[in-house]
Design a protein around this motif. Structure first.
Motif, PDB file in Angstrom:
ATOM      1  N   UNK A  85     -23.012  39.226 -27.839  1.00 34.02           N
ATOM      2  CA  UNK A  85     -24.255  37.922 -27.649  1.00 34.02           C
ATOM      3  C   UNK A  85     -24.084  37.666 -29.132  1.00 34.02           C
ATOM      4  N   UNK A  86     -24.322  38.505 -30.368  1.00 35.45           N
ATOM      5  CA  UNK A  86     -24.724  37.161 -31.210  1.00 35.45           C
ATOM      6  C   UNK A  86     -23.316  36.818 -31.753  1.00 35.45           C
ATOM      7  N   UNK A  99     -19.250  27.368 -22.600  1.00 34.74           N
ATOM      8  CA  UNK A  99     -18.590  26.754 -23.604  1.00 34.74           C
ATOM      9  C   UNK A  99     -18.007  27.759 -24.757  1.00 34.74           C
ATOM     10  N   UNK A 100     -17.401  28.678 -23.311  1.00 33.22           N
ATOM     11  CA  UNK A 100     -16.209  29.878 -25.149  1.00 33.22           C
ATOM     12  C   UNK A 100     -15.219  29.685 -24.217  1.00 33.22           C
ATOM     13  N   UNK A 144     -25.786  50.634 -24.724  1.00 30.59           N
ATOM     14  CA  UNK A 144     -26.041  48.974 -24.482  1.00 30.59           C
ATOM     15  C   UNK A 144     -26.823  47.656 -24.282  1.00 30.59           C
ATOM     16  N   UNK A 145     -27.771  48.446 -25.334  1.00 32.86           N
ATOM     17  CA  UNK A 145     -28.181  47.291 -26.679  1.00 32.86           C
ATOM     18  C   UNK A 145     -27.225  46.965 -27.600  1.00 32.86           C
ATOM     19  N   UNK A 146     -26.320  47.621 -28.408  1.00 34.15           N
ATOM     20  CA  UNK A 146     -25.961  48.088 -28.734  1.00 34.15           C
ATOM     21  C   UNK A 146     -24.593  47.084 -28.234  1.00 34.15           C
ATOM     22  N   UNK A 147     -23.722  47.562 -26.914  1.00 29.75           N
ATOM     23  CA  UNK A 147     -23.052  46.811 -27.006  1.00 29.75           C
ATOM     24  C   UNK A 147     -23.156  44.828 -26.669  1.00 29.75           C
ATOM     25  N   UNK A 148     -24.683  45.075 -25.803  1.00 28.68           N
ATOM     26  CA  UNK A 148     -25.047  43.483 -26.097  1.00 28.68           C
ATOM     27  C   UNK A 148     -25.228  42.830 -27.097  1.00 28.68           C
ATOM     28  N   UNK A 202     -28.954  24.360 -24.948  1.00 31.89           N
ATOM     29  CA  UNK A 202     -28.504  24.070 -23.781  1.00 31.89           C
ATOM     30  C   UNK A 202     -27.338  24.439 -22.967  1.00 31.89           C
ATOM     31  N   UNK A 203     -26.609  23.747 -24.116  1.00 27.84           N
ATOM     32  CA  UNK A 203     -24.876  24.221 -23.299  1.00 27.84           C
ATOM     33  C   UNK A 203     -24.496  25.691 -23.476  1.00 27.84           C
ATOM     34  N   UNK A 204     -24.873  26.411 -25.022  1.00 29.84           N
ATOM     35  CA  UNK A 204     -25.052  27.827 -25.752  1.00 29.84           C
ATOM     36  C   UNK A 204     -25.325  28.537 -24.647  1.00 29.84           C
TER      37      UNK A 204
END
Length: 122
Positions: free
Chosen positions: A85-86, A121-122, A77-81, A114-116
């Motif tokens: 997210x990065x 914003x995607x 899960x951390x690898x996928x996150x 805040x917007x990020x």
């Protein structure tokens, strides 16, 4: 590693087509059209189901089939996150100032942060 599932790729392509068609209908002023409501009633849940299936498919492959790269659920899960997210955060930091410059007179760094993390914003 398991083979790609062609029917999943076809279903994903169909879902992408529906998203594009939905946006075209929206920007063409056809928000009250039956087709618009029909597409928006299921296209995002379809993406979520496809993503969940593919994640489980890949996780099963990594955990049970490929013993060399055996990893626990938390690491997976951390690898996928991190993989999602990065790039999202970097893209948001790069793109948001252009949106702020277009819609606002001055650029507020706090507003950009805040917007990020809060606004869509995607």
């Amino acid at each position: 590693m398991k083979q790609r599932l062609e029917y999943i790729d076809i279903l994903r392509g169909f879902a992408i087509f529906l998203v594009v068609l939905g946006h075209v209908l929206e920007h063409a002023g056809l928000k009250d059209d039956f087709l618009f409501y029909f597409i928006y009633s299921f296209h995002m849940p379809l993406f979520i189901c496809i993503s969940g299936f593919v994640s489980a498919y890949v996780y099963h492959d990594k955990l049970y089939i490929n013993n060399i790269n055996k990893m626990g659920g938390g690491k997976f899960i951390l690898k996928k996150f991190n993989a999602i997210m990065i790039p999202y955060i970097l893209w948001s930091i790069i793109v948001i100032p252009f949106f702020f410059q277009t819609y606002h007179n001055s650029i507020d760094i706090g507003g950009i942060i805040r917007a990020a993390f809060i606004e869509n914003t995607s």
